[in-house]
Design a protein around this motif. Sequence first.
Motif, PDB file in Angstrom:
ATOM      1  N   LYS A  89      -3.457   7.258  -5.369  1.00  0.00           N
ATOM      2  CA  LYS A  89      -2.812   6.400  -6.200  1.00  0.00           C
ATOM      3  C   LYS A  89      -1.511   7.287  -5.333  1.00  0.00           C
ATOM      4  O   LYS A  89      -0.443   6.241  -5.207  1.00  0.00           O
ATOM      5  N   ALA A  90      -1.371   8.312  -5.097  1.00  0.00           N
ATOM      6  CA  ALA A  90       0.164   8.677  -4.353  1.00  0.00           C
ATOM      7  C   ALA A  90       0.188   7.901  -3.260  1.00  0.00           C
ATOM      8  O   ALA A  90       1.402   8.412  -2.469  1.00  0.00           O
ATOM      9  N   ARG A  91      -1.170   8.089  -1.634  1.00  0.00           N
ATOM     10  CA  ARG A  91      -1.035   7.409  -1.272  1.00  0.00           C
ATOM     11  C   ARG A  91      -0.280   6.500  -1.373  1.00  0.00           C
ATOM     12  O   ARG A  91       0.191   5.381   0.193  1.00  0.00           O
ATOM     13  N   ILE A  92      -1.009   5.545  -2.168  1.00  0.00           N
ATOM     14  CA  ILE A  92      -0.953   4.178  -2.418  1.00  0.00           C
ATOM     15  C   ILE A  92       0.817   3.711  -2.499  1.00  0.00           C
ATOM     16  O   ILE A  92       2.167   2.836  -1.569  1.00  0.00           O
ATOM     17  N   PHE A  93       1.253   4.836  -3.062  1.00  0.00           N
ATOM     18  CA  PHE A  93       2.731   4.947  -3.261  1.00  0.00           C
ATOM     19  C   PHE A  93       3.082   4.614  -1.863  1.00  0.00           C
ATOM     20  O   PHE A  93       4.209   4.533  -1.891  1.00  0.00           O
ATOM     21  N   ASP A  94       3.095   5.795  -1.228  1.00  0.00           N
ATOM     22  CA  ASP A  94       3.725   6.130   0.378  1.00  0.00           C
ATOM     23  C   ASP A  94       3.664   5.531   0.914  1.00  0.00           C
ATOM     24  O   ASP A  94       4.720   5.448   2.076  1.00  0.00           O
ATOM     25  N   ILE A  95       2.582   4.745   1.183  1.00  0.00           N
ATOM     26  CA  ILE A  95       2.865   3.610   1.949  1.00  0.00           C
ATOM     27  C   ILE A  95       3.317   2.334   1.493  1.00  0.00           C
ATOM     28  O   ILE A  95       4.366   2.097   3.132  1.00  0.00           O
ATOM     29  N   THR A  96       2.753   1.613   0.553  1.00  0.00           N
ATOM     30  CA  THR A  96       4.387   0.959   0.343  1.00  0.00           C
ATOM     31  C   THR A  96       5.672   0.942   0.841  1.00  0.00           C
ATOM     32  O   THR A  96       6.461   0.589   0.857  1.00  0.00           O
ATOM     33  N   GLU A  97       6.266   2.592   0.346  1.00  0.00           N
ATOM     34  CA  GLU A  97       6.981   2.959   0.370  1.00  0.00           C
ATOM     35  C   GLU A  97       7.409   2.505   1.498  1.00  0.00           C
ATOM     36  O   GLU A  97       9.016   2.659   2.467  1.00  0.00           O
ATOM     37  N   VAL A  98       6.222   3.112   2.357  1.00  0.00           N
ATOM     38  CA  VAL A  98       6.782   3.261   4.160  1.00  0.00           C
ATOM     39  C   VAL A  98       7.168   1.441   4.669  1.00  0.00           C
ATOM     40  O   VAL A  98       8.003   1.893   5.897  1.00  0.00           O
ATOM     41  N   LEU A  99       6.581   1.043   4.304  1.00  0.00           N
ATOM     42  CA  LEU A  99       6.761  -0.438   4.332  1.00  0.00           C
ATOM     43  C   LEU A  99       8.309  -0.795   3.902  1.00  0.00           C
ATOM     44  O   LEU A  99       8.923  -1.123   4.849  1.00  0.00           O
ATOM     45  N   PHE A 100       8.426  -0.539   3.019  1.00  0.00           N
ATOM     46  CA  PHE A 100       9.816  -0.714   1.981  1.00  0.00           C
ATOM     47  C   PHE A 100      11.201  -0.277   3.462  1.00  0.00           C
ATOM     48  O   PHE A 100      12.118  -0.666   3.419  1.00  0.00           O
ATOM     49  N   LYS A 101      10.923   0.956   3.378  1.00  0.00           N
ATOM     50  CA  LYS A 101      11.873   1.705   4.064  1.00  0.00           C
ATOM     51  C   LYS A 101      11.666   0.570   5.682  1.00  0.00           C
ATOM     52  O   LYS A 101      12.854   0.917   6.329  1.00  0.00           O
ATOM     53  N   LEU A 102      11.121   0.675   6.065  1.00  0.00           N
ATOM     54  CA  LEU A 102      10.981  -0.436   7.219  1.00  0.00           C
ATOM     55  C   LEU A 102      11.630  -1.366   7.218  1.00  0.00           C
ATOM     56  O   LEU A 102      12.348  -1.740   8.221  1.00  0.00           O
ATOM     57  N   HIS A 103      11.705  -2.001   6.276  1.00  0.00           N
ATOM     58  CA  HIS A 103      11.815  -3.313   6.090  1.00  0.00           C
ATOM     59  C   HIS A 103      13.836  -2.953   6.038  1.00  0.00           C
ATOM     60  O   HIS A 103      14.878  -4.117   5.949  1.00  0.00           O
ATOM     61  N   SER A 104      13.917  -2.578   5.414  1.00  0.00           N
ATOM     62  CA  SER A 104      15.125  -1.876   4.650  1.00  0.00           C
ATOM     63  C   SER A 104      15.847  -1.614   5.687  1.00  0.00           C
ATOM     64  O   SER A 104      17.302  -1.941   6.163  1.00  0.00           O
ATOM     65  N   ALA A 105      15.471  -1.508   6.388  1.00  0.00           N
ATOM     66  CA  ALA A 105      15.982  -0.736   7.860  1.00  0.00           C
ATOM     67  C   ALA A 105      16.128  -1.798   8.794  1.00  0.00           C
ATOM     68  O   ALA A 105      17.094  -2.502   9.799  1.00  0.00           O
ATOM     69  N   GLY A 106      16.085  -2.879   8.689  1.00  0.00           N
ATOM     70  CA  GLY A 106      15.999  -4.314   9.474  1.00  0.00           C
ATOM     71  C   GLY A 106      14.399  -4.610  10.167  1.00  0.00           C
ATOM     72  O   GLY A 106      14.620  -5.540  11.157  1.00  0.00           O
ATOM     73  N   PHE A 107      13.134  -4.399   9.929  1.00  0.00           N
ATOM     74  CA  PHE A 107      12.342  -4.629  10.876  1.00  0.00           C
ATOM     75  C   PHE A 107      11.311  -4.523  10.205  1.00  0.00           C
ATOM     76  O   PHE A 107      10.979  -4.669   8.947  1.00  0.00           O
ATOM     77  N   LEU A 108      10.822  -6.312  10.719  1.00  0.00           N
ATOM     78  CA  LEU A 108       9.459  -6.346  10.367  1.00  0.00           C
ATOM     79  C   LEU A 108       8.063  -5.499  10.883  1.00  0.00           C
ATOM     80  O   LEU A 108       8.141  -6.151  12.428  1.00  0.00           O
ATOM     81  N   HIS A 109       7.022  -5.968  10.272  1.00  0.00           N
ATOM     82  CA  HIS A 109       5.997  -5.275  11.227  1.00  0.00           C
ATOM     83  C   HIS A 109       5.136  -6.275  12.136  1.00  0.00           C
ATOM     84  O   HIS A 109       4.548  -6.331  12.966  1.00  0.00           O
ATOM     85  N   ALA A 110       5.011  -7.243  10.615  1.00  0.00           N
ATOM     86  CA  ALA A 110       3.818  -8.486  11.409  1.00  0.00           C
ATOM     87  C   ALA A 110       2.791  -7.999  10.952  1.00  0.00           C
ATOM     88  O   ALA A 110       1.764  -9.325  11.027  1.00  0.00           O
ATOM     89  N   ASP A 111       1.816  -7.194  11.293  1.00  0.00           N
ATOM     90  CA  ASP A 111       0.786  -7.013  10.749  1.00  0.00           C
ATOM     91  C   ASP A 111       0.328  -5.561  10.036  1.00  0.00           C
ATOM     92  O   ASP A 111      -0.730  -4.553  11.071  1.00  0.00           O
ATOM     93  N   PRO A 112       1.277  -4.839   9.239  1.00  0.00           N
ATOM     94  CA  PRO A 112       0.926  -4.268   8.364  1.00  0.00           C
ATOM     95  C   PRO A 112      -0.533  -3.960   7.198  1.00  0.00           C
ATOM     96  O   PRO A 112      -0.783  -3.346   6.779  1.00  0.00           O
ATOM     97  N   CYS A 113      -1.474  -3.430   8.202  1.00  0.00           N
ATOM     98  CA  CYS A 113      -2.419  -3.140   7.694  1.00  0.00           C
ATOM     99  C   CYS A 113      -2.928  -1.678   7.952  1.00  0.00           C
ATOM    100  O   CYS A 113      -2.519  -1.176   8.602  1.00  0.00           O
TER     101      CYS A 113
END
Length: 193
Positions: A89-113
């Motif tokens: 559970k903690a890892r899933i929360f951390d992983i989604t938050e890392v994607l959120f931070k990337l998006h918040s900074a204005g970046f798209l990953h395009a393949d965030p697997c």
Amino acid sequence: MINQDAFFGTGTYDQVFKVKCQNGATAALKIVPEHLSLAEAESNTLQAAKNTGDVVTVLQPHAEINNGGGGAFVIAPVGKPVEQATLSKARIFDITEVLFKLHSAGFLHADPCLSNLIFDDKKFLWIDFMFSASTLKSGWITDAPILSQSILGQPNNSNLPDEIVRLISEYGSEKTLESCKQLAEELWKEYLN
């Protein structure tokens, strides 16, 4: 001949090798033999996203190889792969938050697997930005389904549960950490099923 210990893997357009830097540190050499523009774009995006603290660092920016037909660059840290079977559970929360931070900074990953994420020094870092964009348009709702499918062990473009689809839409419209956490909570529930 390739030393098997030095070979990390291959993608559609690239190969990645473990290398030693002059200071003795381990890094990754990414070679894109046929597509200089892809190597250049990825190297530039990683450099632009460096200040997020959520991507690997470019140690050596892209350089031309194969008479300008391809490109290569060096990144660090190497880290450990993130596998679906090791999620908590903690890892899933951390992983989604890392994607959120990337998006918040204005970046798209395009393949965030998960295969494009490493774990280093108690931190998740994104790798493989070959098809990303440094300007975010629909990334919030483009990236979230890809990550959700990866967390749940589903193939790309498979149908996600209705509640996750709803929460992805909410995440895309609200663009808040709270909506990210709600999505993570639902992903954890589905992961347990």
